[in-house]
Write a protein that holds these residues in place. Structure first.
Motif, PDB file in Angstrom:
ATOM      1  N   LEU A 133      -4.242   6.579   2.475  1.00  0.00           N
ATOM      2  CA  LEU A 133      -4.131   5.233   3.038  1.00  0.00           C
ATOM      3  C   LEU A 133      -3.965   5.344   4.550  1.00  0.00           C
ATOM      4  O   LEU A 133      -3.002   5.935   5.033  1.00  0.00           O
ATOM      5  N   ALA A 134      -4.921   4.785   5.282  1.00  0.00           N
ATOM      6  CA  ALA A 134      -4.760   4.703   6.736  1.00  0.00           C
ATOM      7  C   ALA A 134      -3.970   3.432   7.013  1.00  0.00           C
ATOM      8  O   ALA A 134      -4.392   2.336   6.637  1.00  0.00           O
ATOM      9  N   PHE A 135      -2.794   3.617   7.625  1.00  0.00           N
ATOM     10  CA  PHE A 135      -1.859   2.502   7.765  1.00  0.00           C
ATOM     11  C   PHE A 135      -2.268   1.528   8.873  1.00  0.00           C
ATOM     12  O   PHE A 135      -2.787   1.932   9.908  1.00  0.00           O
TER      13      PHE A 135
ATOM     14  N   ALA B 113      -1.570   3.144  -3.225  1.00  0.00           N
ATOM     15  CA  ALA B 113      -0.817   4.294  -2.718  1.00  0.00           C
ATOM     16  C   ALA B 113       0.466   4.528  -3.506  1.00  0.00           C
ATOM     17  O   ALA B 113       1.028   5.613  -3.473  1.00  0.00           O
ATOM     18  N   GLY B 114       0.958   3.478  -4.192  1.00  0.00           N
ATOM     19  CA  GLY B 114       2.139   3.643  -5.043  1.00  0.00           C
ATOM     20  C   GLY B 114       3.458   3.307  -4.370  1.00  0.00           C
ATOM     21  O   GLY B 114       4.504   3.861  -4.715  1.00  0.00           O
ATOM     22  N   ARG B 115       3.442   2.390  -3.442  1.00  0.00           N
ATOM     23  CA  ARG B 115       4.675   2.052  -2.733  1.00  0.00           C
ATOM     24  C   ARG B 115       5.682   1.356  -3.647  1.00  0.00           C
ATOM     25  O   ARG B 115       5.315   0.541  -4.486  1.00  0.00           O
TER      26      ARG B 115
ATOM     27  N   TYR C   6      -1.218  -1.004  -0.864  1.00  0.00           N
ATOM     28  CA  TYR C   6       0.071  -0.379  -1.189  1.00  0.00           C
ATOM     29  C   TYR C   6       0.169  -0.035  -2.675  1.00  0.00           C
ATOM     30  O   TYR C   6       0.774   0.974  -3.052  1.00  0.00           O
TER      31      TYR C   6
ATOM     32  N   VAL D 133       3.846   8.811  -5.470  1.00  0.00           N
ATOM     33  CA  VAL D 133       3.130   8.628  -4.202  1.00  0.00           C
ATOM     34  C   VAL D 133       2.495   9.944  -3.749  1.00  0.00           C
ATOM     35  O   VAL D 133       1.308   9.997  -3.424  1.00  0.00           O
TER      36      VAL D 133
END
Lengths: 482, 249
Positions: B82-84, B48-50, B45, B72
């Protein structure tokens, strides 16, 4: 009272700023306030027959005994009905020479909506040059309609040219005593549209096309009457995705639809009036009565609405399902942002046998707005085998807005099958994060999610319009996150 | 390509990552293994910049730029994918529409021309086939009513279409049976290239049988406690995470 005055002045200020000019048009105004003389003045100005004047006066007398409804979930300062003008001669629209003179912000919105340049000019009130001869286009449309026998004209023209039709149908769906605002409209309505589709005729075009090209004058008290005779079909589109500004704060329109045997009317609305500033000041109050009468067997009336504007929306497009096997539909998207208040929904009144109705309502609340769905499904004693399906979905954006659902169901016949589904959801941070991780910017992500939420309803709009409406959904929610 | 230096991250005031150093070069596949709560997902995360993942110390540089300075969506356009672990549902938005919106948003951000409907459709078809993603699935709302396997295949499809420079796969194996796992792994392997780096986050060794990493890191209590070759994963499978100060999985 003072508050209203203040708001009116605010609107004036905004208008002044927006257009950068202030014209003192010598209009022929009725005196301030509303009396029998005002009603007589309006009727005389329009050179109306005696019966219509009497009809107006009866409505006015009735109106004086009525009080404003207070059951809707909206709050606003009391309106002083004597502190307003009820008639002014058609406004002299100021023609601009080029788009350079138009407020760039307005142009930006047109751009975002993807409205063609020529149309942008018309909407903004710029004189259109001879290269694109709008007159001839309109004439072509008119000829085409006339060939099909379709009557499509301003209400005042219909009163003169087709008095028998107007007399027969005016007030036959929304009686002049119906409700406070409808009664007020009956007394003082000044303009509107009249449509008559003869038996067996399928109207050769969306009645929108004509409208959008014909710069539309929105009146304060519009009156629309659409009659679809046996076996006919018409699709009518009201409004415009481009933002509409109006110095009239109070709007109270009435729309009546009549569908005879096997006829179908599809009525789509996009309403994007000024919603007020950030504090909700100066927005339009929209109190509308819209009702369709499925008078004949196997008739069908379908309402589709996209409501994004106005400070207050009070509106319940309804269907009276009188003919056996008739069908009513209501598809609605109501978006509220800022300080907007929406109380909207529908009424499906099942009187005939085997009548069916479908309600799909999508409410989206953002900012500090309040969004209420209010609907009635009523089944009368003699209405056998009624079917209704209702779906009410609310979507919340942020944590300062609210959504309410108030469904009323009355049934007096045990054979009725009524279904009601309701959901409330919130655009989640995780949903936004997911979209943004794929490279979609925040506002585009919100628009994407909201459009997905509204898909069932957007699909009901005429094709060319659905695209614009989709963009409008995104634009109305700009600045709602973050 | 990716340089992480002394990275400290807090979530809700609690320090989760306590000084991570990591270097990943183009073409490499790194596996990050570790017990639950070790900070694996936090790392993904942060990359990805959450929101809510606060970097208190340290730096992340991506292709020579300060990754932490970017939003993001900017990171996505720069090539971070990012594959969640749990892909989100977007009701009413078809997978097709979503893919097109995402691809064109990224192309716009990079100053490239957007793809028109025809070219886009051709591209999607081409990318969908090897992943067994049917037209019907593309027409359905994104992830709504998808099975676990369909969701993960849709994630890999997005990755394949967006062609990231750095792909982070967060517990891509969770909830998959062996056949689904193979399909997904094949899809991922097909994307291995000298220009692309991958970070595969997983609890179990199983996935690494199919996606063979160049480097394996063990993450425990917010720190990388051991780094080795692909054999390290096999070792962990036998001995568990106990020796790294965590409860056995």
């Amino acid at each position: 009272m003072a508050a209203v005055k203040e708001t009116v002045e605010t609107v004036g200020e905004i208008e002044k700023y927006k257009y950068g000019f202030f014209t003192d048009i010598e209009s022929e105004k009725a005196p301030l306030g509303l009396t029998e003389d005002t009603v007589r003045f309006i009727s005389a100005k329009k050179d109306e027959p005696e019966w219509l004047l009497e009809w107006r006066l009866a409505a006015f007398r009735r109106w004086q005994t009525m009080t404003e409804p207070t059951w809707a979930k909206v709050t606003y300062p009391p309106i002083d009905f004597q502190d307003a003008y009820y008639y002014s001669a058609p406004k002299q629209t100021v023609k601009l020479d080029s788009l350079d003179q138009v407020d760039p912000k307005l142009l930006e919105t047109y751009e975002k909506l993807g409205i063609p340049l020529t149309e942008q000019k018309m909407l903004a009130g710029v004189a259109v040059d001879a290269v694109f001869d709008s007159v001839s286009v309109v004439t072509t449309f008119k000829e085409k309609l006339a060939e099909a026998g379709v009557i499509f004209c301003p209400m005042s023209e219909a009163v003169k040219k087709h008095p028998e039709l107007v007399k027969k149908y005016l007030g036959s769906v929304v009686p002049s005593s119906d409700n406070f605002y409808a009664t007020l409209n009956s007394a003082v309505f000044s303009e509107g549209s009249f449509v008559y589709i003869p038996e067996g005729v399928r109207c050769p075009m969306e009645l929108s096309t004509y409208f959008r090209i014909n710069e539309k004058q929105t009146g304060q008290f519009e009156r629309t009457l659409i009659i679809a005779d046996k076996g006919s079909y018409v699709s009518y589109l009201e409004g415009c995705t481009a933002p509409q500004r109006d110095e009239n704060q109070l709007h109270a329109a009435v729309v009546e639809l009549i569908a005879h045997d096997d006829a179908e009317i599809k009525y789509s609305t996009v309403q994007n009036w000024f919603p007020g500033d950030e504090e909700g000041k100066g927005g339009v109050y929209n109190f509308v009565t819209k009702r369709g009468d499925c008078r004949g067997e196997n008739s069908k009336i379908s309402w589709t609405q996209v409501e994004t504007g106005s400070a207050i929306t009070w509106k319940y497009p309804s269907c009276i399902l009188r003919g056996d096997n008739s069908r009513g539909e209501f598809y609605s998207i109501a978006i509220s942002n800022g300080r907007q208040q929406v109380d909207s929904g529908t009424k499906m009144i099942h009187l005939g046998r085997n009548t069916t109705s479908r309600i799909v309502s999508k409410g989206i609340s953002a900012g500090r707005s309040s969004n209420t769905y209010r609907g009635l499904v009523s089944v009368h004693r003699k209405a056998e085998n009624v079917r209704n399906f209702t779906q009410c979905d609310s979507l919340l954006i942020g944590d300062r807005c609210s959504a309410h659902t108030v469904p009323y169901i009355e049934t007096k016949n045990p054979t009725a099958i009524l279904e009601h589904e309701a959901t409330t959801s919130k655009i989640g941070d995780d949903q936004l994060f997911y979209c943004m991780q794929r490279g979609i910017g925040e506002e585009e992500a919100v628009a994407l999610i909201v459009n997905g939420f509204c898909r069932d309803v957007l699909q009901q709009l005429p094709m060319e319009f659905a695209v614009e409406a989709q963009k409008l959904v995104g634009i109305s929610l700009e600045g709602s996150v973050g | 390509m990716l340089e992480i230096r002394n990275l400290h991250v807090t979530v809700g005031g609690k320090e989760i990552l306590k000084g991570i150093d990591l270097d990943i070069r183009a073409g490499e596949v790194h596996a990050i293994m570790g017990p639950n709560g070790s900070g694996k997902s936090t790392l993904s995360y942060v990359l990805a910049g959450r929101d809510g993942y606060v970097v208190t110390e340290g730096s992340i540089r991506f292709k020579g730029k300060d990754l932490l300075e970017m939003n993001v969506d900017e990171r996505a356009a720069a090539g971070v994918f990012l594959a969640f672990q749990y892909p989100l549902e977007i009701p009413g938005v078809t997978t097709m529409t979503f893919l097109k919106t995402a691809l064109n948003a990224q192309r716009r951000a990079r100053g490239e021309e957007e793809l028109d409907a025809v070219r886009f459709l051709k591209l999607v078809r081409e990318k969908s086939r090897p992943l067994n993603v049917s037209d019907d699935m593309l027409k359905r709302s994104l992830n709504v009513g998808y099975s676990g396997g369909e969701k993960k295949r849709a994630e890999v499809l997005q990755m394949s279409l967006l062609e990231p420079v750095l792909a982070v796969l967060d517990e891509t194996d969770s909830g998959l049976d062996i056949d689904a796992l193979k399909t997904v792994a094949e899809g991922v392997n097909a994307l291995r290239s000298p220009e692309r780096a991958m970070v595969v986050i997983t609890h179990y060794q199983r996935l690494l049988d199919y996606i063979v990493p160049d480097v394996v890191h063990v993450l425990s209590q917010g720190r990388i406690v051991k780094t080795g070759g692909k054999d390290l994963a096999l070792e962990l499978e036998k001995s568990g995470y106990a020796e790294y100060g965590a409860d056995a999985a």
